[in-house]
Design a protein around this motif. Structure first.
Motif, PDB file in Angstrom:
ATOM      1  N   SER A   3       0.836  -1.207   0.000  1.00  0.00           N
ATOM      2  CA  SER A   3       0.000   0.000   0.000  1.00  0.00           C
ATOM      3  C   SER A   3       0.870   1.255   0.000  1.00  0.00           C
ATOM      4  CB  SER A   3      -0.923  -0.008   1.223  1.00  0.00           C
ATOM      5  OG  SER A   3      -0.160  -0.112   2.405  1.00  0.00           O
ATOM      6  N   ILE A   4       0.492   2.188  -0.854  1.00  0.00           N
ATOM      7  CA  ILE A   4       1.257   3.440  -0.993  1.00  0.00           C
ATOM      8  C   ILE A   4       0.299   4.622  -0.901  1.00  0.00           C
ATOM      9  CG2 ILE A   4       2.790   4.817  -2.467  1.00  0.00           C
ATOM     10  CD1 ILE A   4       4.157   2.223  -1.947  1.00  0.00           C
ATOM     11  N   GLY A  73       4.167   2.580   2.218  1.00  0.00           N
ATOM     12  CA  GLY A  73       5.097   3.549   1.626  1.00  0.00           C
ATOM     13  C   GLY A  73       4.404   4.853   1.298  1.00  0.00           C
ATOM     14  N   LEU A  74       5.209   5.811   0.855  1.00  0.00           N
ATOM     15  CA  LEU A  74       4.704   7.166   0.642  1.00  0.00           C
ATOM     16  C   LEU A  74       5.347   7.774  -0.595  1.00  0.00           C
ATOM     17  CD1 LEU A  74       3.195   9.724   1.744  1.00  0.00           C
ATOM     18  CD2 LEU A  74       5.228  10.183   3.124  1.00  0.00           C
ATOM     19  N   LEU A  75       4.522   8.375  -1.446  1.00  0.00           N
ATOM     20  CA  LEU A  75       5.029   9.183  -2.561  1.00  0.00           C
ATOM     21  C   LEU A  75       4.558  10.608  -2.347  1.00  0.00           C
ATOM     22  CD1 LEU A  75       6.235   9.732  -5.384  1.00  0.00           C
ATOM     23  CD2 LEU A  75       4.006   9.113  -6.335  1.00  0.00           C
ATOM     24  N   ILE A  76       5.492  11.546  -2.369  1.00  0.00           N
ATOM     25  CA  ILE A  76       5.141  12.964  -2.270  1.00  0.00           C
ATOM     26  C   ILE A  76       5.503  13.649  -3.581  1.00  0.00           C
ATOM     27  CG2 ILE A  76       5.558  15.136  -1.084  1.00  0.00           C
ATOM     28  CD1 ILE A  76       5.946  13.634   1.489  1.00  0.00           C
ATOM     29  N   VAL A  77       4.530  14.362  -4.132  1.00  0.00           N
ATOM     30  CA  VAL A  77       4.715  15.098  -5.391  1.00  0.00           C
ATOM     31  C   VAL A  77       4.434  16.562  -5.073  1.00  0.00           C
ATOM     32  CG1 VAL A  77       4.076  15.251  -7.808  1.00  0.00           C
ATOM     33  CG2 VAL A  77       3.817  13.073  -6.600  1.00  0.00           C
ATOM     34  N   SER A  78       5.477  17.369  -5.042  1.00  0.00           N
ATOM     35  CA  SER A  78       5.295  18.706  -4.471  1.00  0.00           C
ATOM     36  C   SER A  78       5.997  19.802  -5.257  1.00  0.00           C
ATOM     37  CB  SER A  78       5.847  18.730  -3.037  1.00  0.00           C
ATOM     38  OG  SER A  78       5.699  20.026  -2.483  1.00  0.00           O
ATOM     39  N   PRO A  79       5.371  20.973  -5.335  1.00  0.00           N
ATOM     40  CA  PRO A  79       6.089  22.122  -5.889  1.00  0.00           C
ATOM     41  C   PRO A  79       7.156  22.604  -4.921  1.00  0.00           C
ATOM     42  CG  PRO A  79       3.933  22.818  -5.087  1.00  0.00           C
ATOM     43  CD  PRO A  79       4.018  21.323  -4.893  1.00  0.00           C
ATOM     44  N   GLU A  80       8.006  23.471  -5.457  1.00  0.00           N
ATOM     45  CA  GLU A  80       9.015  24.145  -4.630  1.00  0.00           C
ATOM     46  C   GLU A  80       8.514  25.562  -4.378  1.00  0.00           C
ATOM     47  OE1 GLU A  80      13.246  23.997  -5.968  1.00  0.00           O
ATOM     48  OE2 GLU A  80      12.941  26.115  -6.371  1.00  0.00           O
ATOM     49  N   THR A 141      14.983  12.547   7.946  1.00  0.00           N
ATOM     50  CA  THR A 141      14.957  12.902   9.377  1.00  0.00           C
ATOM     51  C   THR A 141      13.860  12.150  10.111  1.00  0.00           C
ATOM     52  OG1 THR A 141      15.802  15.099   8.851  1.00  0.00           O
ATOM     53  CG2 THR A 141      14.741  14.838  11.000  1.00  0.00           C
ATOM     54  N   ILE A 142      12.734  11.924   9.447  1.00  0.00           N
ATOM     55  CA  ILE A 142      11.656  11.172  10.106  1.00  0.00           C
ATOM     56  C   ILE A 142      11.779   9.669   9.812  1.00  0.00           C
ATOM     57  CG2 ILE A 142      10.040  13.089  10.386  1.00  0.00           C
ATOM     58  CD1 ILE A 142       8.636  12.203   7.824  1.00  0.00           C
ATOM     59  N   GLN A 143      13.007   9.279   9.451  1.00  0.00           N
ATOM     60  CA  GLN A 143      13.432   7.873   9.395  1.00  0.00           C
ATOM     61  C   GLN A 143      12.753   7.064   8.301  1.00  0.00           C
ATOM     62  OE1 GLN A 143      13.889   6.117  13.283  1.00  0.00           O
ATOM     63  NE2 GLN A 143      14.535   8.050  14.170  1.00  0.00           N
ATOM     64  N   MET A 144      12.468   7.750   7.188  1.00  0.00           N
ATOM     65  CA  MET A 144      12.026   7.023   5.991  1.00  0.00           C
ATOM     66  C   MET A 144      13.244   6.714   5.137  1.00  0.00           C
ATOM     67  SD  MET A 144       8.420   8.668   4.815  1.00  0.00           S
ATOM     68  CE  MET A 144       7.689   7.046   4.519  1.00  0.00           C
ATOM     69  N   LEU A 145      13.124   5.662   4.343  1.00  0.00           N
ATOM     70  CA  LEU A 145      14.154   5.330   3.371  1.00  0.00           C
ATOM     71  C   LEU A 145      13.699   5.920   2.034  1.00  0.00           C
ATOM     72  CD1 LEU A 145      16.684   3.291   3.594  1.00  0.00           C
ATOM     73  CD2 LEU A 145      15.367   2.023   1.911  1.00  0.00           C
ATOM     74  N   VAL A 185      10.636  -1.560  -3.054  1.00  0.00           N
ATOM     75  CA  VAL A 185      11.312  -1.305  -1.774  1.00  0.00           C
ATOM     76  C   VAL A 185      10.299  -1.263  -0.628  1.00  0.00           C
ATOM     77  CG1 VAL A 185      12.770   0.319  -0.484  1.00  0.00           C
ATOM     78  CG2 VAL A 185      13.219  -0.109  -2.910  1.00  0.00           C
ATOM     79  N   ALA A 186       9.149  -0.634  -0.870  1.00  0.00           N
ATOM     80  CA  ALA A 186       8.127  -0.575   0.194  1.00  0.00           C
ATOM     81  C   ALA A 186       7.671  -1.984   0.567  1.00  0.00           C
ATOM     82  CB  ALA A 186       6.940   0.268  -0.272  1.00  0.00           C
ATOM     83  N   GLY A 187       7.541  -2.848  -0.438  1.00  0.00           N
ATOM     84  CA  GLY A 187       7.119  -4.233  -0.176  1.00  0.00           C
ATOM     85  C   GLY A 187       8.150  -4.993   0.636  1.00  0.00           C
ATOM     86  N   VAL A 188       9.414  -4.817   0.287  1.00  0.00           N
ATOM     87  CA  VAL A 188      10.490  -5.511   1.007  1.00  0.00           C
ATOM     88  C   VAL A 188      10.547  -5.021   2.466  1.00  0.00           C
ATOM     89  CG1 VAL A 188      13.003  -5.750   1.189  1.00  0.00           C
ATOM     90  CG2 VAL A 188      11.884  -5.980  -1.045  1.00  0.00           C
ATOM     91  N   LEU A 189      10.469  -3.703   2.645  1.00  0.00           N
ATOM     92  CA  LEU A 189      10.583  -3.155   4.007  1.00  0.00           C
ATOM     93  C   LEU A 189       9.373  -3.542   4.873  1.00  0.00           C
ATOM     94  CD1 LEU A 189      12.027   0.428   3.368  1.00  0.00           C
ATOM     95  CD2 LEU A 189      13.227  -1.612   4.157  1.00  0.00           C
TER      96      LEU A 189
END
Ligand SMILES: Cc1cc2nc3c(=O)[nH]c(=O)nc-3n(C[C@H](O)[C@H](O)[C@H](O)COP(=O)(O)O)c2cc1C
Length: 191
Positions: A3-4, A73-80, A141-145, A185-189
Motif C-alpha cells: 500500500s502506498i 510507503g509514501l510518494l510525495i509530489v510537491s512544488p518548490e 529525518t523522520i526515518q524514511m528510506l 522497496v516498500a514491499g520488502v521493508l
C-alpha cells in the motif's frame, strides 16, 4: 498487496503537481500497489503549535497520521516554494510526525522504516530541484528510506498534454521507474 499513500504538496486547481501525482498513482497501481490519494485540502490542519498539541490535538492531524501509519510507503509530489517545501506540506508532515497515545517522542509511527519517493513539477527550468533536496532531508529525518530515483518536471506549464499525460518521454519513463522501485522497496521493508 503493497500500500502506498500519494500526497500532492499543492491543492491548487489545475496544479501541475496534482497532475503528476495522478500519473504516478497510475504507474504505482500498474506495478501492483494499492494506492490511497491523500488530499491535504480534506484535512483541517492548523499550523502546528505545542500548545495545540498539548491541549487539543486536532482530530484531522490524528486522522492523517493514522491513514499514513496504515500504509507501507509514501510518494510525495510537491512544488518548490522559495527554494523549499510548501508550508502546507511541511505542516502536514510535522503534525503526522508527533507522538500520540503512549508513544515515545520519536515513535514516528506514520513514517519510520518505510519507503518514500519524491517528485516535483515546477514552472521554472530547474524543476523544483531545491525543494526536493529539502524534502529528501525531511523524510530522512523522520526515518524514511527515500529511494534514489526522483522525478523533476521543469517548465511544467508546457510539460503536460491536454489529457494530463507528460509531453516528454524522459520524465514519463522516470515516473514509471520511480514507481516500480518504490513499490518494490516498500514491499520488502514491509515484509
Ligand atoms: C509562494 C510561491 C513560491 C514559489 N517559489 C518557487 C521556487 O522557489 N521555485 C520554483 O521553481 N517555483 C516556485 N514557485 C512557482 C511554482 O513552481 C508554480 O506556482 C507551480 O505551478 C506550483 O505548483 P502547482 O502547479 O502544483 O500548484 C513558487 C510559487 C509560489 C506560490
Amino acid at each position: 498487496m503493497t500500500s502506498i499513500a500519494v500526497i500532492a504538496g499543492s491543492t491548487r486547481e489545475g496544479s501541475y503537481n496534482r497532475a503528476l501525482a495522478r500519473l504516478a498513482a497510475a504507474r504505482l497501481e500498474a506495478h501492483g500497489a494499492a494506492v490511497t490519494m491523500v488530499d491535504l485540502d480534506a484535512f483541517d490542519l492548523p499550523i502546528y503549535s505545542d500548545h495545540l498539541e498539548k491541549t487539543a490535538f486536532p482530530a484531522d492531524a490524528l486522522a492523517l497520521k493514522e491513514l499514513l501509519a496504515a500504509q507501507d510507503g509514501l510518494l510525495i509530489v510537491s512544488p518548490e516554494y522559495n527554494g523549499s517545501v510548501p508550508a502546507l506540506l511541511k505542516n502536514a508532515i510535522d503534525w503526522a510526525s508527533r507522538p500520540t497515545g503512549d508513544e515515545g517522542l520519536v515513535a514516528l509511527t506514520a513514517f519510520r522504516g518505510k519507503a518514500a519517493a519524491i517528485m516535483s513539477a515546477s514552472i521554472s527550468p530547474f524543476g523544483g530541484l531545491r525543494g526536493l533536496m529539502h524534502l529528501r532531508q525531511i523524510l530522512t529525518t523522520i526515518q524514511m528510506l527515500v529511494i534514489p530515483e526522483q522525478v523533476l518536471v521543469p517548465l511544467a506549464h508546457a510539460g503536460f498534454e491536454e489529457d494530463g499525460s507528460l509531453k516528454e518521454a524522459l520524465p514519463a519513463s522516470l515516473v514509471d521507474m520511480t514507481a516500480a522501485r518504490l513499490v518494490k522497496v516498500a514491499g520488502v521493508l514491509a515484509a
